[in-house]
Write an enzyme that holds these catalytic residues in place. Structure first.
Site, PDB file in Angstrom:
ATOM      1  N   LYS A 258     -24.390 -48.820  32.255  1.00 25.54           N
ATOM      2  CA  LYS A 258     -24.382 -47.380  32.496  1.00 25.54           C
ATOM      3  C   LYS A 258     -24.774 -46.637  31.226  1.00 25.54           C
ATOM      4  O   LYS A 258     -24.594 -47.131  30.117  1.00 25.54           O
ATOM      5  CB  LYS A 258     -23.012 -46.902  32.984  1.00 25.54           C
ATOM      6  CG  LYS A 258     -21.865 -47.203  32.019  1.00 25.54           C
ATOM      7  CD  LYS A 258     -20.535 -46.798  32.594  1.00 25.54           C
ATOM      8  CE  LYS A 258     -19.402 -47.074  31.613  1.00 25.54           C
ATOM      9  NZ  LYS A 258     -19.515 -46.298  30.372  1.00 25.54           N
ATOM     10  N   LYS A 287     -14.958 -47.856  29.060  1.00 24.37           N
ATOM     11  CA  LYS A 287     -15.952 -47.701  27.995  1.00 24.37           C
ATOM     12  C   LYS A 287     -16.281 -46.222  27.796  1.00 24.37           C
ATOM     13  O   LYS A 287     -16.089 -45.402  28.681  1.00 24.37           O
ATOM     14  CB  LYS A 287     -17.231 -48.492  28.345  1.00 24.37           C
ATOM     15  CG  LYS A 287     -16.993 -49.981  28.516  1.00 24.37           C
ATOM     16  CD  LYS A 287     -16.587 -50.616  27.210  1.00 24.37           C
ATOM     17  CE  LYS A 287     -16.323 -52.107  27.372  1.00 24.37           C
ATOM     18  NZ  LYS A 287     -15.021 -52.383  28.022  1.00 24.37           N
ATOM     19  N   ASP A 288     -16.819 -45.914  26.603  1.00 23.22           N
ATOM     20  CA  ASP A 288     -17.128 -44.541  26.236  1.00 23.22           C
ATOM     21  C   ASP A 288     -18.134 -43.925  27.193  1.00 23.22           C
ATOM     22  O   ASP A 288     -18.974 -44.623  27.777  1.00 23.22           O
ATOM     23  CB  ASP A 288     -17.702 -44.477  24.812  1.00 23.22           C
ATOM     24  CG  ASP A 288     -16.720 -45.018  23.781  1.00 23.22           C
ATOM     25  OD1 ASP A 288     -16.530 -46.249  23.773  1.00 23.22           O
ATOM     26  OD2 ASP A 288     -16.157 -44.223  23.020  1.00 23.22           O
ATOM     27  N   LYS A 289     -18.052 -42.595  27.322  1.00 25.74           N
ATOM     28  CA  LYS A 289     -19.030 -41.887  28.133  1.00 25.74           C
ATOM     29  C   LYS A 289     -20.336 -41.701  27.362  1.00 25.74           C
ATOM     30  O   LYS A 289     -21.397 -42.076  27.857  1.00 25.74           O
ATOM     31  CB  LYS A 289     -18.485 -40.521  28.561  1.00 25.74           C
ATOM     32  CG  LYS A 289     -19.522 -39.679  29.302  1.00 25.74           C
ATOM     33  CD  LYS A 289     -18.996 -38.324  29.696  1.00 25.74           C
ATOM     34  CE  LYS A 289     -20.097 -37.525  30.401  1.00 25.74           C
ATOM     35  NZ  LYS A 289     -19.624 -36.189  30.827  1.00 25.74           N
TER      36      LYS A 289
END
Length: 429
Positions: A258, A287-289
């Site tokens: 992503k 997980k981080d955006k």
């Protein structure tokens, strides 16, 4: 001057929309109970007078001003400020106790995560392998055999006459034609008839119908819409989910790739697309955006063929590397994460200067280990424009040919001798 009130959760109150001492209400300390009424009356049309009246109402003597200042100082002394009371202030590392560094080096400044592509996160599984998205296809050689496509044990279910009719129908499909077969009483046997049509006759489809209390199986061309006939019979609906193949693990494990999207947002998109509960998805960590991330996800009893079909509909998100496992992922079931970080330091700062300079520009940026030194070049290429040229074409062509063939005496240029009152060639004498 009214003091701040307490919220319903016994937290500190906040001034909203107006500053201290502003408005038309009284500035004395006993005006607190009427403060709300005064604020409401200001917004009505009846309370608005001429500009002169308004100016008078806002006037305040020097004694009143001093009183307001004293009350404000008392309020600050009696009430300790809490983090977050001041709106519009950005937190810094020192505000939250991040003050120490492991290195004694003076360090440098840089911009991190200016773009989401500057921060790349790859999960590391429990066995220490880096999670990467390497394939968007379903590797059928690694998949167990699907029992739905297995036609073993189906011989003898249909009579030779029925089999001959279905062979001819499948070879010459006619949308207007249907074949009705008397439905076996045993439900298992009826299921085998449907399985034969599904596995051996790819152009046909079957349905169990009931007409005048007589149950039969109607076989028609796929998509022909002949299931309902003239409306004198109805189709038996079977809402039971198809059994999960015994050779498969209960969970499909895949890699979720992503961009600029956090894990929960990605899972939400998948749940809406497949119309399933979010609890059917499991992952080892969020997980981080603002990053490009790859992590493993498991989903309960959803086939890889169904998952891979979603890739054409999603933007900046992809699913791949499918396999079936018996156990789902759990939070913390990973060795860690690998971060690839881009620090934007000099180039971005330099390129920003181009908008301020006239007749000067910076570009072609790259990072190297060593600085340039004087003389570290092979030479220069000059493009020269000659104006007001005199002479015939023959003389000019001859001179240019000599310049091209023999070159010229490489004297120092006139700019080398300086522009001061005493030229450098005189100093040399």
């Amino acid at each position: 001057m009214p003091r701040r009130g307490r919220g319903r959760n016994f937290g500190r109150g906040h001034w909203r929309g107006r500053g201290r001492g502003r408005g038309r209400g009284s500035s004395s300390s006993d005006a607190g109970p009427n403060e709300e009424e005064t604020s409401e009356s200001i917004g009505t049309s009846e309370s608005v007078g001429t500009s002169e009246d308004l100016d008078k109402s806002l006037e305040c003597s020097s004694d009143q001003t001093e009183e307001i200042k004293e009350n404000t100082e008392e309020e600050k002394e009696g009430v300790e400020e809490e983090p977050g009371d001041t709106e519009g202030v950005f937190l810094k590392e020192g505000d939250v106790g991040i003050t120490e560094y492991i290195s004694s080096s003076p360090g440098f400044s840089a911009i991190i995560k200016q773009r989401y592509s500057d921060f790349i996160v790859n999960e590391i599984d429990e066995e220490g392998r880096l999670v990467r998205l390497t394939s968007l296809e379903v590797d059928r050689s690694q998949m167990p055999a699907d029992e739905e496509d297995d036609d073993t044990g189906l011989d003898g279910v249909l009579s030779p006459e029925q089999k001959e009719k279905l062979d001819d129908f499948n070879a010459n499909p006619n949308p207007k034609r249907v074949i009705d077969i008397c439905a076996p009483v045993d439900k298992v046997t009826r299921g085998k008839v449907h399985q034969i049509v599904r596995v051996r006759y790819k152009k046909l489809e079957s349905d169990t119908l009931v007409e005048d209390d007589v149950r039969f199986i109607r076989i028609s061309v796929k998509g022909a819409g002949g299931h309902w006939g003239s409306g004198q019979h109805f189709r038996q609906q079977n809402f039971q989910r198809k059994p999960w193949p015994a050779g498969f693990g209960n969970y499909c494990r895949f890699v979720l790739y992503k961009e600029n999207m956090d894990t929960m947002e990605a899972v939400h998109k998948l749940t809406k697309f497949f119309h399933i509960n979010k609890n059917m998805f499991q992952f080892a960590g969020t997980k981080d955006k603002r990053a490009i991330t790859s992590q493993e996800v498991t989903v309960y009893r959803v086939k890889a063929e169904k998952l891979v079909g979603a890739n054409r509909y999603f933007y900046k998100m992809a699913l791949g590397n499918f396999r079936y496992v018996e156990q789902p992922l759990k939070l913390g079931q990973l060795s860690g994460n690998r971060f690839t970080i881009v620090l934007r330091v000099k180039a971005e700062k330099l390129v920003g200067a181009n908008r301020y300079f006239y007749k000067m520009a910076l570009g072609n940026f790259r990072y190297v280990e060593q600085p340039l030194k004087l003389g570290q070049l092979s030479g220069n290429r000059f493009t020269i424009v000659l104006r007001d040229v005199t002479g015939t074409d023959e003389v000019i062509d001859s001179a240019l040919q000599s310049l091209k063939t023999n070159g010229f005496i490489n004297y120092f240029g006139m700019q080398r001798f300086g522009t001061t009152a005493i030229p450098t060639y005189r100093v040399g004498k």
